[in-house]
Write an enzyme that holds these catalytic residues in place. Structure first.
Site, short mmCIF file in Angstrom:
data_model
loop_
_atom_site.label_atom_id
_atom_site.label_comp_id
_atom_site.label_asym_id
_atom_site.label_seq_id
_atom_site.Cartn_x
_atom_site.Cartn_y
_atom_site.Cartn_z
N HIS A 138 5.90 -35.47 -27.90
CA HIS A 138 6.07 -34.80 -26.60
C HIS A 138 7.14 -33.70 -26.70
O HIS A 138 6.93 -32.58 -26.23
CB HIS A 138 6.47 -35.87 -25.56
CG HIS A 138 6.76 -35.36 -24.19
ND1 HIS A 138 5.96 -35.62 -23.10
CD2 HIS A 138 7.80 -34.61 -23.70
CE1 HIS A 138 6.47 -35.04 -22.03
NE2 HIS A 138 7.60 -34.43 -22.36
N GLU A 139 8.27 -34.02 -27.33
CA GLU A 139 9.37 -33.04 -27.42
C GLU A 139 9.01 -31.90 -28.37
O GLU A 139 9.38 -30.74 -28.12
CB GLU A 139 10.66 -33.72 -27.88
CG GLU A 139 11.16 -34.87 -27.01
CD GLU A 139 11.27 -34.53 -25.54
OE1 GLU A 139 11.46 -33.36 -25.21
OE2 GLU A 139 11.15 -35.46 -24.71
N GLN A 161 13.49 -26.90 -22.46
CA GLN A 161 13.58 -27.34 -21.06
C GLN A 161 14.87 -26.90 -20.39
O GLN A 161 14.96 -26.91 -19.16
CB GLN A 161 13.47 -28.87 -20.99
CG GLN A 161 12.10 -29.40 -21.41
CD GLN A 161 12.07 -30.90 -21.42
OE1 GLN A 161 12.49 -31.52 -22.39
NE2 GLN A 161 11.60 -31.51 -20.35
N GLY A 196 14.22 -38.26 -23.64
CA GLY A 196 14.21 -37.12 -24.57
C GLY A 196 14.45 -35.84 -23.80
O GLY A 196 14.36 -35.80 -22.57
N HIS A 225 7.10 -29.35 -26.60
CA HIS A 225 7.95 -28.45 -25.79
C HIS A 225 8.42 -27.27 -26.64
O HIS A 225 8.46 -26.13 -26.16
CB HIS A 225 9.18 -29.19 -25.26
CG HIS A 225 8.95 -29.93 -23.97
ND1 HIS A 225 8.46 -29.34 -22.83
CD2 HIS A 225 9.18 -31.23 -23.64
CE1 HIS A 225 8.39 -30.23 -21.85
NE2 HIS A 225 8.81 -31.39 -22.32
N CYS A 263 7.67 -36.40 -17.67
CA CYS A 263 8.40 -35.23 -18.19
C CYS A 263 9.45 -34.83 -17.17
O CYS A 263 9.15 -34.72 -15.98
CB CYS A 263 7.43 -34.07 -18.44
SG CYS A 263 8.22 -32.60 -19.11
N LEU A 264 10.67 -34.60 -17.65
CA LEU A 264 11.75 -34.19 -16.75
C LEU A 264 11.46 -32.83 -16.12
O LEU A 264 12.03 -32.50 -15.09
CB LEU A 264 13.08 -34.17 -17.50
CG LEU A 264 13.53 -35.53 -18.06
CD1 LEU A 264 14.80 -35.37 -18.90
CD2 LEU A 264 13.75 -36.54 -16.94
#
Ligand code: K1U
Ligand code: ZN
Length: 169
Positions: free
Chosen positions: A134-135, A51, A46, A138, A92-93
């Site tokens: 999660h997204e 981000q 994702g 963000h 997480c990226l």
């Protein structure tokens, strides 16, 4: 199409709240293409626009094994969440190399526009439900480490700052 740089925790820009997208036009479709490329290249499941330092309500997801089932959520809204919750291991990226447990709803329903501007309603469970939550965090400026204890979070912050200092040398 272009690869976009991903912001790394504790960059304060990760805490900005994203604004709704007024129109799904060529600009948004180009951003979707760049975000999908960036997510696949980073081997993520994702990516939220936050981000990549774009503070608009846009998420891309692909949880498929073959990496050929992209899901685009524009202006996503949670319409239902299960009472049941589960502790899931997340990564997480924007916090590379860190994995920890976060309590999430087992299932969620989401209403969002797709990349053609069409309304879609998604009923998600399992990894897809975890990834959507999660997204969507963000987009609200929340990174998963904020669910962890202050002690863990501070250790992660220090580790990330040290890594970034070493990388910039
Ligand atoms: O938002 C992101 O930074 C992407 C993130 C999404 C995510 C992974 C796991 C649980 C919740 C949300 C990632 O893709 S992290 C890297 C990854 O590919 C991964 C990590 C753990 C499980 C599955 C995939
Ligand atoms: Zn993340």
């Amino acid at each position: 199409m272009a690869l976009l740089p991903i912001l790394c925790y504790p960059d304060p820009k990760l805490h900005k709240v994203a604004k709704p997208i007024a129109a799904v036009d060529a600009r948004v479709q180009a951003l979707v293409a760049d975000m999908l490329l960036t997510m696949y290249e980073a081997k993520g499941i994702g990516l939220a626009a936050t981000q990549v330092d774009v503070h608009e309500r846009l998420i891309v997801i692909d949880i498929s094994e073959e990496r050929n089932e992209p899901l685009v959520l524009i202006n996503p809204e949670l319409t239902w969440k299960s009472e049941a919750t589960h502790l899931n291991e997340e990564g997480c990226l924007s916090v590379p190399g860190i994995y920890d447990g976060v309590l999430r709803h087992d299932a969620v329903h989401v209403s969002a526009l797709d990349d053609k501007g069409q309304r879609q309603r998604i009923e998600a469970e399992g990894l897809l439900a975890v990834c959507i939550q999660h997204e969507m965090d963000h987009l609200l400026g929340k990174v998963f480490v904020e669910y962890l204890s202050p002690l863990k979070r501070n250790r992660i912050k220090t580790k990330m700052q040290k890594l970034q200092r070493e990388e910039s040398r």
